[in-house]
Design an enzyme around this catalytic site. Structure first.
Site, PDB file in Angstrom:
ATOM      1  N   PHE A   1      90.519  73.644  10.256  1.00 12.53           N
ATOM      2  CA  PHE A   1      91.731  73.317   9.491  1.00 12.53           C
ATOM      3  C   PHE A   1      91.483  72.686   8.120  1.00 12.53           C
ATOM      4  CE2 PHE A   1      93.959  73.434  13.654  1.00 12.53           C
ATOM      5  CZ  PHE A   1      94.884  74.410  13.317  1.00 12.53           C
ATOM      6  N   ASP A   2      90.238  72.401   7.728  1.00 10.45           N
ATOM      7  CA  ASP A   2      90.010  71.789   6.412  1.00 10.45           C
ATOM      8  C   ASP A   2      88.708  72.297   5.809  1.00 10.45           C
ATOM      9  OD1 ASP A   2      90.717  70.147   4.273  1.00 10.45           O
ATOM     10  OD2 ASP A   2      89.580  68.447   5.063  1.00 10.45           O
ATOM     11  N   LEU A   3      88.477  73.602   5.896  1.00  7.33           N
ATOM     12  CA  LEU A   3      87.250  74.172   5.345  1.00  7.33           C
ATOM     13  C   LEU A   3      87.379  74.281   3.836  1.00  7.33           C
ATOM     14  CD1 LEU A   3      84.490  75.359   5.976  1.00  7.33           C
ATOM     15  CD2 LEU A   3      85.577  77.599   6.096  1.00  7.33           C
TER      16      LEU A   3
ATOM     17  N   ASN B   1      83.481  69.883   2.246  1.00 12.49           N
ATOM     18  CA  ASN B   1      83.105  69.683   3.647  1.00 12.49           C
ATOM     19  C   ASN B   1      81.893  70.513   4.052  1.00 12.49           C
ATOM     20  OD1 ASN B   1      85.140  67.847   4.035  1.00 12.49           O
ATOM     21  ND2 ASN B   1      86.601  69.375   4.727  1.00 12.49           N
TER      22      ASN B   1
END
Length: 75
Positions: free
Chosen positions: A40-42, A46
């Site tokens: 959900f936060d690629l 990150n």
């Protein structure tokens, strides 16, 4: 000075190295999905890239803060 730093950094990530990094990210996401985890936060912030060996960069996906584990019901 900024232009010199940018151009030297750009040479580090030629097409082959960018492809190796992208493949590592894809393999990492495939592994998470096999475990029923969605990141959900690629984003580039990150990703951890190890350039100890510049010819073979290693990339790891980090920050699973927004990840979720899903249980799949197969009928």
């Amino acid at each position: 000075m900024h232009i010199i730093l940018f151009s030297s950094a750009f040479r580090i990530f030629d097409r082959r190295r960018r492809l190796l990094i992208a493949m590592d990210v894809a393999f990492g996401m495939e592994y998470l999905h096999e475990k029923n985890i969605v990141h959900f936060d690629l984003k580039s912030d990150n990703l951890l890239v190890n350039l100890r060996d510049p010819q073979h960069p290693i990339c790891k996906v980090k920050s699973l803060r927004y990840s979720h584990h899903f249980s799949l019901l197969v009928l």
